[in-house]
Design a protein around this motif. Structure first.
Motif, PDB file in Angstrom:
ATOM      1  N   PRO A   1      37.595  52.210  48.468  1.00  0.00           N
ATOM      2  CA  PRO A   1      37.073  51.238  49.419  1.00  0.00           C
ATOM      3  C   PRO A   1      37.065  49.841  48.803  1.00  0.00           C
ATOM      4  N   SER A   2      37.406  48.849  49.615  1.00  0.00           N
ATOM      5  CA  SER A   2      37.440  47.491  49.084  1.00  0.00           C
ATOM      6  C   SER A   2      37.078  46.485  50.163  1.00  0.00           C
ATOM      7  N   ILE A   3      36.730  45.303  49.689  1.00  0.00           N
ATOM      8  CA  ILE A   3      36.482  44.169  50.573  1.00  0.00           C
ATOM      9  C   ILE A   3      37.306  43.005  50.046  1.00  0.00           C
ATOM     10  N   LYS A   4      37.669  42.092  50.931  1.00  0.00           N
ATOM     11  CA  LYS A   4      38.448  40.934  50.519  1.00  0.00           C
ATOM     12  C   LYS A   4      37.520  39.735  50.451  1.00  0.00           C
ATOM     13  N   ILE A   5      37.470  39.112  49.288  1.00  0.00           N
ATOM     14  CA  ILE A   5      36.629  37.945  49.061  1.00  0.00           C
ATOM     15  C   ILE A   5      37.496  36.857  48.439  1.00  0.00           C
ATOM     16  N   GLY A   6      37.604  35.726  49.127  1.00  0.00           N
ATOM     17  CA  GLY A   6      38.369  34.603  48.587  1.00  0.00           C
ATOM     18  C   GLY A   6      39.816  34.954  48.296  1.00  0.00           C
ATOM     19  N   GLY A   7      40.403  35.818  49.108  1.00  0.00           N
ATOM     20  CA  GLY A   7      41.803  36.185  48.919  1.00  0.00           C
ATOM     21  C   GLY A   7      42.035  37.291  47.903  1.00  0.00           C
ATOM     22  N   LYS A   8      40.967  37.789  47.299  1.00  0.00           N
ATOM     23  CA  LYS A   8      41.099  38.866  46.310  1.00  0.00           C
ATOM     24  C   LYS A   8      40.341  40.094  46.789  1.00  0.00           C
ATOM     25  N   PHE A   9      40.869  41.251  46.454  1.00  0.00           N
ATOM     26  CA  PHE A   9      40.200  42.494  46.807  1.00  0.00           C
ATOM     27  C   PHE A   9      39.221  42.878  45.711  1.00  0.00           C
ATOM     28  N   ARG A  10      38.019  43.265  46.132  1.00  0.00           N
ATOM     29  CA  ARG A  10      36.981  43.722  45.220  1.00  0.00           C
ATOM     30  C   ARG A  10      36.498  45.085  45.701  1.00  0.00           C
ATOM     31  N   VAL A  11      36.075  45.905  44.771  1.00  0.00           N
ATOM     32  CA  VAL A  11      35.577  47.242  45.088  1.00  0.00           C
ATOM     33  C   VAL A  11      34.060  47.216  44.934  1.00  0.00           C
ATOM     34  N   PRO A  12      33.328  47.486  46.020  1.00  0.00           N
ATOM     35  CA  PRO A  12      31.862  47.545  45.907  1.00  0.00           C
ATOM     36  C   PRO A  12      31.458  48.689  44.970  1.00  0.00           C
ATOM     37  N   THR A  13      30.658  48.364  43.978  1.00  0.00           N
ATOM     38  CA  THR A  13      30.305  49.385  42.994  1.00  0.00           C
ATOM     39  C   THR A  13      29.401  50.459  43.577  1.00  0.00           C
ATOM     40  N   SER A  14      28.676  50.149  44.641  1.00  0.00           N
ATOM     41  CA  SER A  14      27.842  51.190  45.258  1.00  0.00           C
ATOM     42  C   SER A  14      28.724  52.329  45.759  1.00  0.00           C
ATOM     43  N   LYS A  15      29.857  51.996  46.368  1.00  0.00           N
ATOM     44  CA  LYS A  15      30.790  53.026  46.855  1.00  0.00           C
ATOM     45  C   LYS A  15      31.450  53.755  45.691  1.00  0.00           C
ATOM     46  N   LEU A  16      31.800  53.002  44.658  1.00  0.00           N
ATOM     47  CA  LEU A  16      32.435  53.612  43.488  1.00  0.00           C
ATOM     48  C   LEU A  16      31.474  54.566  42.784  1.00  0.00           C
ATOM     49  N   ARG A  17      30.198  54.153  42.680  1.00  0.00           N
ATOM     50  CA  ARG A  17      29.197  55.050  42.066  1.00  0.00           C
ATOM     51  C   ARG A  17      29.040  56.326  42.885  1.00  0.00           C
ATOM     52  N   GLU A  18      29.080  56.210  44.213  1.00  0.00           N
ATOM     53  CA  GLU A  18      29.014  57.406  45.058  1.00  0.00           C
ATOM     54  C   GLU A  18      30.198  58.321  44.777  1.00  0.00           C
ATOM     55  N   MET A  19      31.404  57.754  44.690  1.00  0.00           N
ATOM     56  CA  MET A  19      32.608  58.545  44.447  1.00  0.00           C
ATOM     57  C   MET A  19      32.515  59.296  43.124  1.00  0.00           C
ATOM     58  N   LEU A  20      31.905  58.661  42.126  1.00  0.00           N
ATOM     59  CA  LEU A  20      31.831  59.232  40.782  1.00  0.00           C
ATOM     60  C   LEU A  20      30.518  59.972  40.514  1.00  0.00           C
ATOM     61  N   ALA A  21      29.646  60.015  41.505  1.00  0.00           N
ATOM     62  CA  ALA A  21      28.323  60.645  41.363  1.00  0.00           C
ATOM     63  C   ALA A  21      27.545  60.041  40.197  1.00  0.00           C
ATOM     64  N   LEU A  22      27.609  58.701  40.099  1.00  0.00           N
ATOM     65  CA  LEU A  22      26.850  57.974  39.080  1.00  0.00           C
ATOM     66  C   LEU A  22      25.538  57.508  39.681  1.00  0.00           C
ATOM     67  N   PRO A  23      24.533  57.264  38.847  1.00  0.00           N
ATOM     68  CA  PRO A  23      23.239  56.836  39.377  1.00  0.00           C
ATOM     69  C   PRO A  23      23.305  55.440  39.975  1.00  0.00           C
ATOM     70  N   ALA A  24      22.428  55.173  40.921  1.00  0.00           N
ATOM     71  CA  ALA A  24      22.292  53.832  41.481  1.00  0.00           C
ATOM     72  C   ALA A  24      21.692  52.928  40.409  1.00  0.00           C
ATOM     73  N   THR A  25      21.850  51.625  40.556  1.00  0.00           N
ATOM     74  CA  THR A  25      21.351  50.695  39.537  1.00  0.00           C
ATOM     75  C   THR A  25      19.843  50.794  39.384  1.00  0.00           C
ATOM     76  N   GLN A  26      19.115  51.078  40.455  1.00  0.00           N
ATOM     77  CA  GLN A  26      17.665  51.210  40.338  1.00  0.00           C
ATOM     78  C   GLN A  26      17.317  52.395  39.437  1.00  0.00           C
ATOM     79  N   ALA A  27      18.029  53.483  39.566  1.00  0.00           N
ATOM     80  CA  ALA A  27      17.784  54.660  38.718  1.00  0.00           C
ATOM     81  C   ALA A  27      18.103  54.327  37.264  1.00  0.00           C
ATOM     82  N   LEU A  28      19.158  53.561  37.061  1.00  0.00           N
ATOM     83  CA  LEU A  28      19.544  53.168  35.709  1.00  0.00           C
ATOM     84  C   LEU A  28      18.460  52.284  35.096  1.00  0.00           C
TER      85      LEU A  28
END
Length: 72
Positions: free
Chosen positions: A40-67
Motif C-alpha cells: 500500500p502506498s500514498i503519493k506525496i509531492g510526486g513521490k510514493f510513500r508507504v504508510p508504516t502502519s500498513k507495513l507493520r500490519e503486514m509484518l505483524a509488528l507492534p504499533a508505535t504505542q506498544a513499542l
C-alpha cells in the motif's frame, strides 16, 4: 536491517525501496508490488510513500504505542 525495522517502527511513512527491503524483496519487485497494490502506498509531492502502519500490519509488528510502552 535493524535500522530499517527501526524506521518502520518510528516513522509515519517510508520509501518503497525500504519497504521492499523489510519485506525481503528487491527494488524492482517492490515497485512492481506497489503498482499491483500489494504494497500500500500514498503519493506525496510526486513521490510514493508507504504508510508504516500498513507495513507493520503486514509484518505483524507492534504499533508505535506498544513499542513506546515497552521502552520504559
Amino acid at each position: 536491517m535493524r535500522d530499517d525495522i527501526l524506521e518502520v517502527l518510528t516513522k509515519p511513512t517510508v520509501d518503497v525501496v525500504l519497504a521492499g527491503r523489510v519485506l525481503g524483496i528487491g527494488k524492482a519487485a517492490a515497485y512492481r508490488a506497489r503498482e499491483a497494490g500489494d504494497i500500500p502506498s500514498i503519493k506525496i509531492g510526486g513521490k510514493f510513500r508507504v504508510p508504516t502502519s500498513k507495513l507493520r500490519e503486514m509484518l505483524a509488528l507492534p504499533a508505535t504505542q506498544a513499542l513506546a510502552a515497552t521502552a520504559d
